[in-house]
Structure formats: C-alpha cells, structure tokens
Design a protein around this motif. Sequence first.
Motif, PDB file in Angstrom:
ATOM      1  N   VAL A 264       0.836  -1.196   0.000  1.00 16.76           N
ATOM      2  CA  VAL A 264       0.000   0.000   0.000  1.00 16.76           C
ATOM      3  C   VAL A 264       0.872   1.249   0.000  1.00 16.76           C
ATOM      4  O   VAL A 264       0.613   2.211  -0.739  1.00 16.76           O
ATOM      5  N   MET A 265       1.923   1.240   0.819  1.00 20.58           N
ATOM      6  CA  MET A 265       2.830   2.387   0.868  1.00 20.58           C
ATOM      7  C   MET A 265       3.518   2.590  -0.472  1.00 20.58           C
ATOM      8  O   MET A 265       3.699   3.731  -0.917  1.00 20.58           O
ATOM      9  N   GLN A 266       3.900   1.517  -1.139  1.00 21.40           N
ATOM     10  CA  GLN A 266       4.560   1.625  -2.438  1.00 21.40           C
ATOM     11  C   GLN A 266       3.640   2.300  -3.444  1.00 21.40           C
ATOM     12  O   GLN A 266       4.049   3.217  -4.159  1.00 21.40           O
TER      13      GLN A 266
ATOM     14  N   VAL B  32      11.237   9.365 -11.108  1.00 17.40           N
ATOM     15  CA  VAL B  32      11.581   8.372 -10.088  1.00 17.40           C
ATOM     16  C   VAL B  32      10.367   7.499  -9.828  1.00 17.40           C
ATOM     17  O   VAL B  32       9.240   7.978  -9.760  1.00 17.40           O
ATOM     18  N   THR B  33      10.601   6.219  -9.693  1.00 19.18           N
ATOM     19  CA  THR B  33       9.540   5.283  -9.347  1.00 19.18           C
ATOM     20  C   THR B  33       9.957   4.456  -8.138  1.00 19.18           C
ATOM     21  O   THR B  33      11.144   4.241  -7.909  1.00 19.18           O
ATOM     22  N   VAL B  34       8.982   4.011  -7.392  1.00 17.07           N
ATOM     23  CA  VAL B  34       9.220   3.204  -6.201  1.00 17.07           C
ATOM     24  C   VAL B  34       9.180   1.744  -6.624  1.00 17.07           C
ATOM     25  O   VAL B  34       8.164   1.256  -7.122  1.00 17.07           O
ATOM     26  N   SER B  35      10.289   1.045  -6.448  1.00 14.09           N
ATOM     27  CA  SER B  35      10.340  -0.348  -6.888  1.00 14.09           C
ATOM     28  C   SER B  35       9.956  -1.328  -5.785  1.00 14.09           C
ATOM     29  O   SER B  35       9.419  -2.393  -6.075  1.00 14.09           O
ATOM     30  N   HIS B  36      10.213  -0.981  -4.536  1.00 15.25           N
ATOM     31  CA  HIS B  36       9.906  -1.904  -3.440  1.00 15.25           C
ATOM     32  C   HIS B  36       9.913  -1.142  -2.120  1.00 15.25           C
ATOM     33  O   HIS B  36      10.652  -0.171  -1.963  1.00 15.25           O
TER      34      HIS B  36
ATOM     35  N   TYR C  10      12.826   1.604  -1.775  1.00 15.86           N
ATOM     36  CA  TYR C  10      13.801   1.423  -2.842  1.00 15.86           C
ATOM     37  C   TYR C  10      13.268   2.095  -4.095  1.00 15.86           C
ATOM     38  O   TYR C  10      12.164   1.782  -4.555  1.00 15.86           O
ATOM     39  N   VAL C  11      14.043   3.044  -4.617  1.00 20.20           N
ATOM     40  CA  VAL C  11      13.613   3.814  -5.779  1.00 20.20           C
ATOM     41  C   VAL C  11      14.592   3.626  -6.928  1.00 20.20           C
ATOM     42  O   VAL C  11      15.763   3.299  -6.726  1.00 20.20           O
ATOM     43  N   THR C  12      14.089   3.825  -8.122  1.00 19.20           N
ATOM     44  CA  THR C  12      14.911   3.805  -9.319  1.00 19.20           C
ATOM     45  C   THR C  12      14.360   4.852 -10.270  1.00 19.20           C
ATOM     46  O   THR C  12      13.243   5.338 -10.097  1.00 19.20           O
ATOM     47  N   ARG C  13      15.135   5.198 -11.254  1.00 17.48           N
ATOM     48  CA  ARG C  13      14.711   6.183 -12.246  1.00 17.48           C
ATOM     49  C   ARG C  13      14.505   5.456 -13.569  1.00 17.48           C
ATOM     50  O   ARG C  13      15.257   4.565 -13.917  1.00 17.48           O
ATOM     51  N   PHE C  14      13.492   5.877 -14.310  1.00 16.14           N
ATOM     52  CA  PHE C  14      13.158   5.218 -15.577  1.00 16.14           C
ATOM     53  C   PHE C  14      14.326   5.224 -16.547  1.00 16.14           C
ATOM     54  O   PHE C  14      14.622   4.225 -17.178  1.00 16.14           O
TER      55      PHE C  14
ATOM     56  N   GLU D 241       8.937   5.754   9.736  1.00 14.34           N
ATOM     57  CA  GLU D 241       9.914   6.733   9.249  1.00 14.34           C
ATOM     58  C   GLU D 241      10.407   6.253   7.884  1.00 14.34           C
ATOM     59  O   GLU D 241      10.729   5.081   7.700  1.00 14.34           O
ATOM     60  N   LEU D 242      10.468   7.171   6.915  1.00 16.61           N
ATOM     61  CA  LEU D 242      10.829   6.812   5.553  1.00 16.61           C
ATOM     62  C   LEU D 242      12.336   6.924   5.341  1.00 16.61           C
ATOM     63  O   LEU D 242      12.933   7.960   5.623  1.00 16.61           O
ATOM     64  N   GLN D 243      12.941   5.850   4.860  1.00 14.28           N
ATOM     65  CA  GLN D 243      14.368   5.829   4.532  1.00 14.28           C
ATOM     66  C   GLN D 243      14.486   5.429   3.072  1.00 14.28           C
ATOM     67  O   GLN D 243      14.061   4.343   2.691  1.00 14.28           O
ATOM     68  N   PHE D 244      15.078   6.296   2.271  1.00 12.85           N
ATOM     69  CA  PHE D 244      15.165   6.052   0.833  1.00 12.85           C
ATOM     70  C   PHE D 244      16.494   5.413   0.469  1.00 12.85           C
ATOM     71  O   PHE D 244      17.548   5.809   0.966  1.00 12.85           O
ATOM     72  N   ARG D 245      16.424   4.414  -0.403  1.00 15.35           N
ATOM     73  CA  ARG D 245      17.605   3.707  -0.916  1.00 15.35           C
ATOM     74  C   ARG D 245      17.496   3.629  -2.438  1.00 15.35           C
ATOM     75  O   ARG D 245      16.393   3.547  -2.982  1.00 15.35           O
ATOM     76  N   TYR D 246      18.634   3.610  -3.094  1.00 17.53           N
ATOM     77  CA  TYR D 246      18.655   3.469  -4.544  1.00 17.53           C
ATOM     78  C   TYR D 246      18.670   1.984  -4.896  1.00 17.53           C
ATOM     79  O   TYR D 246      19.492   1.225  -4.396  1.00 17.53           O
ATOM     80  N   ASP D 247      17.763   1.563  -5.756  1.00 18.68           N
ATOM     81  CA  ASP D 247      17.642   0.165  -6.169  1.00 18.68           C
ATOM     82  C   ASP D 247      18.424  -0.034  -7.465  1.00 18.68           C
ATOM     83  O   ASP D 247      18.037   0.472  -8.515  1.00 18.68           O
ATOM     84  N   LYS D 248      19.510  -0.779  -7.374  1.00 18.79           N
ATOM     85  CA  LYS D 248      20.363  -1.004  -8.538  1.00 18.79           C
ATOM     86  C   LYS D 248      19.982  -2.265  -9.310  1.00 18.79           C
ATOM     87  O   LYS D 248      20.644  -2.612 -10.283  1.00 18.79           O
ATOM     88  N   SER D 249      18.930  -2.946  -8.899  1.00 14.77           N
ATOM     89  CA  SER D 249      18.580  -4.222  -9.536  1.00 14.77           C
ATOM     90  C   SER D 249      18.168  -4.045 -10.997  1.00 14.77           C
ATOM     91  O   SER D 249      18.456  -4.903 -11.828  1.00 14.77           O
ATOM     92  N   LEU D 250      17.516  -2.945 -11.339  1.00 14.49           N
ATOM     93  CA  LEU D 250      17.115  -2.714 -12.725  1.00 14.49           C
ATOM     94  C   LEU D 250      18.337  -2.530 -13.621  1.00 14.49           C
ATOM     95  O   LEU D 250      18.427  -3.141 -14.689  1.00 14.49           O
ATOM     96  N   GLU D 251      19.282  -1.716 -13.172  1.00 16.40           N
ATOM     97  CA  GLU D 251      20.516  -1.517 -13.942  1.00 16.40           C
ATOM     98  C   GLU D 251      21.308  -2.821 -14.040  1.00 16.40           C
ATOM     99  O   GLU D 251      21.874  -3.128 -15.084  1.00 16.40           O
ATOM    100  N   HIS D 252      21.335  -3.580 -12.951  1.00 17.29           N
ATOM    101  CA  HIS D 252      22.039  -4.858 -12.956  1.00 17.29           C
ATOM    102  C   HIS D 252      21.383  -5.821 -13.948  1.00 17.29           C
ATOM    103  O   HIS D 252      22.074  -6.565 -14.654  1.00 17.29           O
TER     104      HIS D 252
END
Length: 128
Positions: A14-16, A35-39, A52-56, A94-105
């Motif tokens: 729901v939060m995503q 930016v999109t929220v991946s997880h 976990y966020v990533t950019r298109f 509390e919101l903690q943002f991380r960069y999701d590298k799985s798409l680039e990988h």
Amino acid sequence: MAREFSRTSRIGEVMQRELAQLIQHDLADPRVSLVTVSHVDVTADLKYARIYVTRFNGFDSDAAADECLQGLQNAAGFLRRQLAKRVKLRVMPELQFRYDKSLEHGFYMDELISKANADQHKPDDENE
C-alpha cells in the motif's frame, strides 16, 4: 506455518502504491523527476520503512543518484504526512530512501547474455 501475506508486506504494498503517486504528482523537486518506487520493506515493529527507488532512464553517475536520494530525503517529512492522510495507521513508519540497482544490474546481465549469444552464433572462419 507462516501466513503467505504478512501484515508488513501488505502495508509495504500500500505504501509503495501511494508513495509512487505522491512522488509523481505532488513533488516539484527537479532532482526527483522520473523516479519510481520499486519496493518497500517495512520493519516488523512498523517503525521504519525502506523505500527502494529507481529512475526510468537510469542515472548518469553515482553523484546523480545521491542527489536524487537527497531530494527524496528532504521531502521525507512531507511525504510521510501525506502518506499518513492516505493510509490509516496508528504510527506512520519513518521513511528511509535507498537506490535500487537491480534494474541496472538486470540490463547489464541482459547485455552480457546478448553478447555471449552473438559470439556463439558467429561462424568459425578458422575451422573452414
């Protein structure tokens, strides 16, 4: 046996969904464009949520990713308040943002597989 869908995973889903809409429609920060929220991972005590966020179109460098995360961290209070209005919880994590590298990988691995397949299908000129 544990339930298939735990409460924290449902809250994360729901939060995503809500955060993706908030970031896309309500944030005007240019650092946070596309930016999109991946997880979303929510801790068991619902105190913290790792988003976990990533950019298109990906990031040009690590500095661009850090700048985007800084923009999101600056907007974390606003996003948390707006999220609390949309999602009825006793305590909003509390919101903690991380960069999701799985798409680039994944793109990198796909490129490696394509190269390997192209090399495998080349005719051997040495054997003829």
